[in-house]
Design a protein around this motif. Structure first.
Motif, PDB file in Angstrom:
ATOM      1  N   GLN A 396       0.823  -1.217   0.000  1.00  8.33           N
ATOM      2  CA  GLN A 396       0.000   0.000   0.000  1.00  8.33           C
ATOM      3  C   GLN A 396       0.856   1.266   0.000  1.00  8.33           C
ATOM      4  OE1 GLN A 396      -2.307   0.207   3.671  1.00  8.33           O
ATOM      5  NE2 GLN A 396      -0.768  -1.007   4.731  1.00  8.33           N
ATOM      6  N   ILE A 397       2.092   1.169   0.490  1.00 10.40           N
ATOM      7  CA  ILE A 397       2.984   2.331   0.475  1.00 10.40           C
ATOM      8  C   ILE A 397       3.365   2.683  -0.956  1.00 10.40           C
ATOM      9  CG2 ILE A 397       5.266   3.159   1.159  1.00 10.40           C
ATOM     10  CD1 ILE A 397       4.956   1.727   3.779  1.00 10.40           C
ATOM     11  N   PHE A 398       3.666   1.681  -1.762  1.00 11.54           N
ATOM     12  CA  PHE A 398       4.037   1.946  -3.150  1.00 11.54           C
ATOM     13  C   PHE A 398       2.838   2.449  -3.952  1.00 11.54           C
ATOM     14  CE2 PHE A 398       7.244  -0.961  -1.595  1.00 11.54           C
ATOM     15  CZ  PHE A 398       8.420  -0.421  -2.095  1.00 11.54           C
ATOM     16  N   GLU A 399       1.662   1.973  -3.638  1.00 12.13           N
ATOM     17  CA  GLU A 399       0.457   2.506  -4.280  1.00 12.13           C
ATOM     18  C   GLU A 399       0.276   3.981  -3.943  1.00 12.13           C
ATOM     19  OE1 GLU A 399      -3.136   0.056  -3.936  1.00 12.13           O
ATOM     20  OE2 GLU A 399      -1.852  -1.530  -3.112  1.00 12.13           O
ATOM     21  N   THR A 400       0.561   4.314  -2.711  1.00  7.74           N
ATOM     22  CA  THR A 400       0.430   5.708  -2.281  1.00  7.74           C
ATOM     23  C   THR A 400       1.463   6.582  -2.970  1.00  7.74           C
ATOM     24  OG1 THR A 400      -0.360   4.938  -0.127  1.00  7.74           O
ATOM     25  CG2 THR A 400       0.367   7.218  -0.278  1.00  7.74           C
ATOM     26  N   TYR A 401       2.694   6.073  -3.105  1.00  6.47           N
ATOM     27  CA  TYR A 401       3.715   6.819  -3.847  1.00  6.47           C
ATOM     28  C   TYR A 401       3.201   7.205  -5.237  1.00  6.47           C
ATOM     29  CZ  TYR A 401       7.384   5.324  -0.511  1.00  6.47           C
ATOM     30  OH  TYR A 401       8.162   5.108   0.598  1.00  6.47           O
TER      31      TYR A 401
END
Length: 583
Positions: A396-401
């Protein structure tokens, strides 16, 4: 002879009349020369019944009711000279008296007796006093006592000899002696007064004659108002320029940072103690060792900006405006807690601070949503979104990026890399430990997270990047936690005690700031110790409150679900149980 009298009168003025008896002896000596006959002192006037002598001031003197000769002002302030310097403008006497000085020896002896066997301490109160001693001793039967020099209390600068002076008193050798004579000791600056000395009438000081004398007071107790420090260079990713390599720290900022970090450290240590006493229950993740991160980040943004973090949230709750009492009471589940005793260690909130989140990595997309609101409302605000190295591998962190970069959101993603995700080192958990490069298309920088100044300057740089419309930026703070992952983790099964001690001795954020301030005369050891004592007392008071405050009643269980909403009913554990919620 006129020049000698002028020098003595200057010494009398500089002495500020701290001893009435000594001043009287000098004036009697002057009166014997006929130069200032109008200012003879009565031998022994009775002390005033309300007189309270003090060795530190001249307030004990009683002003004589006998009319006295009016003199021109003796002290004038030169605007060109600083406030710590006094300028004495002197004039030559109107008459040129050449009276004999045959009575000089007897007057000096009488003065010596009147001062309990010592010549007037007035002369020792100024650097000129020693020079006067040397002159008078040529005609005195008893050598005047010279005083021990005072280290770096005052300096005397004599502009030049009096023009046309022929007396050897004003020869070059004499002027060199006057300029180089060290001041007296501080112990001699406050001589004890006898009741008879305290009762002498205050005598108007004679008009000085001679050259222009400048006395500069220097106090080494003054602290350096600000200093510039070299800080570690940040590693950059997709950035041409990074934060500055020097940081300016003012004394006020340094004391503020020091106190805040000490409060965090002591608060976490007290939480550790209360947890082991089973007063604090449940999850408890302590922040000691990482104080420079929270303090540095807060110093680099505004209170109107927004911040969201994971479950290691005690420090950020404090910097965002929470009090130690509220935090400690929340840890013990009391009514006076910052979340009314219903949140505990992982769920604390203040204005523009959104917790405290218990799900690993879940706060990152929430922070991007806050940043979207900042951009949508157009208030030039930003959101700081924090997570740990253990959460850095979350999908989910990479999606947020990706979304933050597409929408150019004013968001600072900060990875607090404390070397261990729970009990697993970063080298064992991540194929790439360069967390500041994880954003790929998002610029990043790696920062020394143990240096509060380095964190502050990097945060300012990142905030300016976001406010200028360039989109998000990624920061990796290299830091270290002294405790285990949580209170259930002893923290020494996957690392050695020697490793922890080495970080404490070489990179502790509080010690680093303390050494900088002490080495640059920005604070004293005593001042910092006073702060430590105040902090300990504040923590103890908060702990007392946290253990005595009542627990919240059952009726408050469903309150504060919504903000600014009318009261509503909330279903309990079964359809027949109805609870009330109040905003």
């Amino acid at each position: 002879m006129r020049k000698m009298l002028s020098l003595i009168s200057s010494a009398l003025r500089l002495s500020a009349g701290r001893t009435s008896s000594g001043r009287g002896a000098i004036l009697q000596f002057l009166a014997a020369q006929g130069e200032y006959a109008d200012f003879a002192v009565d031998p022994e006037p009775p002390p005033h019944p309300e007189t309270h002598p003090s060795p530190l001031s001249d307030t004990h003197s009683v002003i004589s009711s006998r009319p006295s000769k009016t003199l021109a002002p003796l002290l004038t302030v030169d605007p060109a000279i600083s406030a710590n310097e006094a300028t004495v403008e002197t004039q030559q006497p109107e008459t040129n008296r050449t009276e004999a000085i045959s009575s000089e020896n007897s007057v000096a002896k009488d003065s010596n007796k009147a001062n309990n066997g010592h010549l007037p301490d007035l002369l020792s109160l100024s650097p000129l006093g020693d020079a006067v001693d040397a002159v008078i001793s040529r005609n005195s039967t008893k050598q005047l006592e010279m005083k021990e020099p005072l280290v770096s209390t005052a300096t005397l600068e004599v502009s030049s000899p009096v023009e046309g002076a022929t007396d050897d008193l004003f020869s070059k050798k004499s002027w060199d002696m006057i300029a180089q004579t060290p001041p007296p000791t501080s112990a001699e600056l406050t001589p004890a007064l006898t009741p008879s000395q305290a009762g002498h009438a205050a005598i108007p000081e004679p008009q000085p004659a001679g050259s222009r004398v400048v006395v500069s007071a220097r106090t080494y107790a003054d602290f350096t108002p600000q200093a510039t420090f070299d800080i570690k260079k940040c590693d950059l990713h997709k950035l041409e320029d990074g934060p500055p390599l020097q940081a300016v720290l003012t004394r006020e900022e340094g004391l503020k940072y020091y106190r805040t970090m000490q409060v965090m450290r002591r608060m976490e240590l007290k939480a550790d103690q209360l947890y082991k006493q089973k007063i604090i229950r449940g999850f408890c993740h302590l922040y000691d060792g990482q104080e420079a991160c929270a303090v540095g980040i807060e110093a680099g943004i505004n209170l109107t900006d927004h911040l969201i973090t994971a479950y290691r949230a005690h420090g950020y709750t404090l910097t965002r405006g929470g009090t130690v009492r509220e935090i400690m009471a929340e840890l013990t589940g009391r009514r006076g807690g910052i979340a009314k005793g219903k949140g505990g260690s992982m769920h604390m909130y203040t204005k523009n601070f959104y917790g405290g989140n218990g799900i690993v990595g879940a706060q990152v997309p929430l922070g991007a949503g806050v940043a979207l609101a900042c951009k949508y409302q157009g208030k030039n605000e930003l959101c700081v979104c924090l997570y740990g190295d253990g959460a850095a591998n979350q999908g989910q962190i990479f999606e947020t990026y990706n979304m933050a970069s597409l929408w150019k959101l004013p968001c600072i993603f900060i990875c607090e890399n404390n070397k261990y995700g729970m009990g697993t080192s970063v080298e064992r958990a991540a194929a790439s430990t360069d967390y500041y490069k994880r954003g790929d298309f998002i610029p990043g920088l790696r920062v020394d997270g143990m240096d509060v100044l380095c964190v502050r300057e990097a945060t300012k740089f990142a905030a300016e990047h976001c406010r200028s419309g360039k989109g998000p930026i990624l920061m990796e703070l290299q830091t270290y936690r002294y405790h285990g992952h949580s209170m259930s983790d002893p923290g020494v099964s996957y690392r050695t005690r020697e490793e922890i001690q080495e970080v404490r001795s070489k990179s502790d954020p509080i010690s680093m700031l303390k050494d900088r301030m002490l080495n640059n005369n920005m604070a004293s050891v005593e001042e910092l110790k006073e702060i430590d004592v105040e902090v300990r007392k504040e923590i103890e008071d908060a702990a007392q409150f946290a253990t005595t405050d009542p627990e919240p009643p059952l009726e408050d269980l469903c309150n504060h679900i919504f903000c600014n909403e009318p009261p509503m009913e909330v279903r309990g554990t079964n359809p027949w149980t109805k609870l009330k919620s109040v905003s």
